[in-house]
Design an enzyme around this catalytic site. Structure first.
Site, PDB file in Angstrom:
ATOM      1  N   LYS A 130      29.097  15.037  30.921  1.00  0.00           N
ATOM      2  CA  LYS A 130      29.336  15.615  30.380  1.00  0.00           C
ATOM      3  C   LYS A 130      29.989  17.454  30.455  1.00  0.00           C
ATOM      4  O   LYS A 130      30.965  17.297  31.389  1.00  0.00           O
ATOM      5  CB  LYS A 130      27.847  16.808  30.400  1.00  0.00           C
ATOM      6  CG  LYS A 130      27.157  17.069  31.702  1.00  0.00           C
ATOM      7  CD  LYS A 130      25.840  17.537  31.388  1.00  0.00           C
ATOM      8  CE  LYS A 130      25.161  18.630  32.613  1.00  0.00           C
ATOM      9  NZ  LYS A 130      24.110  18.657  32.704  1.00  0.00           N
ATOM     10  N   ARG A 150      11.968  21.753  29.700  1.00  0.00           N
ATOM     11  CA  ARG A 150      12.367  20.942  28.779  1.00  0.00           C
ATOM     12  C   ARG A 150      12.613  20.034  28.241  1.00  0.00           C
ATOM     13  O   ARG A 150      11.248  19.812  27.882  1.00  0.00           O
ATOM     14  CB  ARG A 150      14.778  20.986  29.514  1.00  0.00           C
ATOM     15  CG  ARG A 150      15.116  22.492  30.335  1.00  0.00           C
ATOM     16  CD  ARG A 150      16.771  22.285  30.215  1.00  0.00           C
ATOM     17  NE  ARG A 150      17.124  21.151  30.569  1.00  0.00           N
ATOM     18  CZ  ARG A 150      18.003  21.017  31.159  1.00  0.00           C
ATOM     19  NH1 ARG A 150      18.685  22.206  31.779  1.00  0.00           N
ATOM     20  NH2 ARG A 150      18.563  20.117  31.528  1.00  0.00           N
ATOM     21  N   TYR A 182      41.927  47.884  30.562  1.00  0.00           N
ATOM     22  CA  TYR A 182      41.449  48.474  29.390  1.00  0.00           C
ATOM     23  C   TYR A 182      40.014  49.787  30.314  1.00  0.00           C
ATOM     24  O   TYR A 182      39.529  49.551  31.289  1.00  0.00           O
ATOM     25  CB  TYR A 182      39.993  48.223  29.108  1.00  0.00           C
ATOM     26  CG  TYR A 182      41.706  47.281  27.796  1.00  0.00           C
ATOM     27  CD1 TYR A 182      42.762  47.788  27.129  1.00  0.00           C
ATOM     28  CD2 TYR A 182      41.722  45.316  28.067  1.00  0.00           C
ATOM     29  CE1 TYR A 182      42.911  46.990  26.116  1.00  0.00           C
ATOM     30  CE2 TYR A 182      42.354  44.733  27.320  1.00  0.00           C
ATOM     31  CZ  TYR A 182      43.067  45.974  25.875  1.00  0.00           C
ATOM     32  OH  TYR A 182      43.974  44.948  25.353  1.00  0.00           O
ATOM     33  N   MET A 208      42.069  39.631  27.938  1.00  0.00           N
ATOM     34  CA  MET A 208      41.721  38.266  27.532  1.00  0.00           C
ATOM     35  C   MET A 208      42.535  37.194  27.604  1.00  0.00           C
ATOM     36  O   MET A 208      42.376  35.756  28.202  1.00  0.00           O
ATOM     37  CB  MET A 208      41.775  38.684  26.207  1.00  0.00           C
ATOM     38  CG  MET A 208      41.527  36.894  25.280  1.00  0.00           C
ATOM     39  SD  MET A 208      41.574  37.765  22.952  1.00  0.00           S
ATOM     40  CE  MET A 208      40.844  38.225  22.765  1.00  0.00           C
TER      41      MET A 208
HETATM   42  C1  LIG Z   1      23.700  17.749  33.613  1.00  0.00           C
HETATM   43  C2  LIG Z   1      22.822  16.977  34.478  1.00  0.00           C
HETATM   44  C3  LIG Z   1      22.608  16.194  35.642  1.00  0.00           C
HETATM   45  C4  LIG Z   1      23.713  16.507  36.295  1.00  0.00           C
HETATM   46  O1  LIG Z   1      23.016  17.854  37.563  1.00  0.00           O
HETATM   47  P1  LIG Z   1      24.195  17.707  38.622  1.00  0.00           P
HETATM   48  O2  LIG Z   1      23.368  19.330  39.123  1.00  0.00           O
HETATM   49  O3  LIG Z   1      25.409  18.763  38.383  1.00  0.00           O
HETATM   50  O4  LIG Z   1      24.492  16.901  39.071  1.00  0.00           O
HETATM   51  C5  LIG Z   1      21.818  15.337  36.114  1.00  0.00           C
HETATM   52  N1  LIG Z   1      20.536  15.096  34.764  1.00  0.00           N
HETATM   53  C6  LIG Z   1      20.852  15.594  33.450  1.00  0.00           C
HETATM   54  C7  LIG Z   1      19.110  15.794  32.749  1.00  0.00           C
HETATM   55  C8  LIG Z   1      21.389  16.942  33.126  1.00  0.00           C
HETATM   56  O5  LIG Z   1      21.753  17.596  32.082  1.00  0.00           O
END
Ligand SMILES: *Cc1c(COP(=O)(O)O)cnc(C)c1O
Length: 408
Positions: free
Chosen positions: A47, A151, A295, A343
């Site tokens: 992802k 979640r 800045y 930036m």
């Molecule tokens: C991102 C994610 C993972 C991977 O987690 P890592 O700690 O990066 O290995 C696994 N399962 C779910 C549901 C995730 O959202």
């Protein structure tokens, strides 16, 4: 001109800040993780553009390690992966799993392409059934249980209420779904030994028994209970639990050579960071005592010194929160980042020139993120900006060129 035809800015020559991606490191990391978690199978999580490393690069590198299972969060990510794999006859993923979508999501593209979907609510099951009917093929699903993270996923009481509804799907929409998996996600697996992890696993096991009973009661019409894949482990769980629970481990971070544990380096885990963020010195100048930097003038040099201007700022993903704390490396020597990271650029205090001082000149390569030896690690950047290494790599900006270099 048609704005959608505008190429990304990195397609034009002259990009200074580059994320060099060592694809061999990704392959080696995936191999090492797969060996550690066996007999569980590695599902590589790609992802967020493979945690900022580039989806295509990561998928090729994981395939070279024998990985055939991939996971993404969103539907567009799944479809992007489908497009990537579909274009390349050498790449035939057995499994693409996607788990984050809302009630408005059209899942028919995923259904047509054989993407497997996480299901966290009764409404999501209805969405999947509709998508399966539109696509004219069964969709393989993984029920997600919330064993404590809070979640996505059915809480235990929600699952109890849902399973009879799932069972009715066998008659209501025969052949629409096949339950192939049961998944959960850990809340605190990076705190090795935290009893919360075992508690989550116990909840998962109860959910598994209930789901298996439902699959048995429907005579296999919703999936083979004996083939049900249970999965929970992320990077910290895959690298710390023994044995690794479940049939699959969904591993993202560590595939890219990053440590999920505070106080443990990637090297100590046998992993190699795959990303090196490099830039160049734009200018070096001598400044008198008391000269300000950037800045807000939050830094003033105590004595005459040399300032180096380096390309790269928060638009490139370098955290402004690390201002006046971070270091970068030039020729293996660390220099402090002084004043606010802007930036597009940042300032280093090189110290006074002269005898014994390392010569630094415009054009010199600067390692912003390295492996801890070549330059500061992503873990160091995380500490300087009060975040995690996950955020350091995924926030690398669209302006940064990803350059693949197989360093093996
Ligand atoms: C991102 C994610 C993972 C991977 O987690 P890592 O700690 O990066 O290995 C696994 N399962 C779910 C549901 C995730 O959202």
């Amino acid at each position: 001109m048609n704005p959608s035809a505008l190429p990304p800015v990195t397609a034009f020559p002259g990009t200074i800040v580059q994320a060099r991606i060592d694809s061999a490191a990704i392959t080696d990391n995936a191999r090492a993780i797969a060996a550690r978690i066996a007999p569980a199978t590695l599902l590589s999580v790609v992802k967020a553009d493979a945690y900022g490393h580039g989806l295509a690069t990561a998928v090729h590198a994981c395939r070279a390690a024998g990985v055939v299972d991939f996971g993404v969060a969103t539907v567009p990510e799944a479809l992007q992966l489908v497009a990537l794999l579909g274009d390349d006859p050498d790449l035939r993923a057995e499994r693409i799993l996607c788990w984050l979508y809302d009630a408005a999501a059209d899942l028919s593209g995923c259904a047509r392409a054989g993407v497997e979907l996480g299901v966290s609510t009764a409404g999501a099951l209805d969405q999947v059934v509709r998508a399966a009917q539109t696509a004219g093929r069964a969709v393989r699903i993984h029920l997600k249980v919330d064993t404590g993270l809070g979640r996505n996923g059915f809480t235990p009481p929600d699952l109890t209420a849902f399973l009879p509804e799932l069972a009715r799907t066998a008659e209501r929409a025969p052949g629409a779904v096949e339950v192939v998996g049961l998944m959960t996600h850990f809340a605190n697996a990076d705190a090795v030994g935290d009893p919360a992890t075992d508690e989550q696993l116990a909840v998962l096991d109860t959910a598994r028994s209930a789901l298996v009973r439902t699959l048995e009661a429907t005579g296999g019409a919703l999936g083979d209970p004996a083939a049900l894949l249970v999965h929970a482990a992320n990077s910290p769980a895959a690298l710390s639990l023994d044995p690794v629970p479940g049939d699959l481990a969904r591993v993202g971070l560590s595939t890219y050579g990053l440590s999920p544990f505070a106080g443990t380096t990637a090297a100590e885990l046998g992993l190699r960071p795959a990303m090196r963020l490099v830039s160049r010195v734009l200018a070096v100048k001598e400044v008198p005592a008391g000269h300000g930097a950037s800045y807000g003038l939050t830094y003033r040099c105590a004595a005459p010194t040399r300032f180096a201007l380096v390309a790269g700022g928060y638009a490139d993903g370098i955290p402004r929160a690390a201002s006046n704390r971070a270091e970068v490396a030039i020729g293996g020597v660390r220099y402090p980042v002084v004043g606010k990271i802007a930036m597009d650029q940042m300032i280093l205090d090189l110290g006074p020139g002269g005898d014994g001082a390392a010569p630094v000149a415009a054009g010199d390569e600067v390692v912003i993120i390295g492996d801890g030896v070549t330059g500061p690690s992503a873990e160091e950047w995380a500490a300087w900006s009060d975040t995690v290494n996950y955020e350091i790599v995924t926030r690398i900006g669209a302006r940064v060129a990803r350059v693949v270099c197989d360093e093996s």
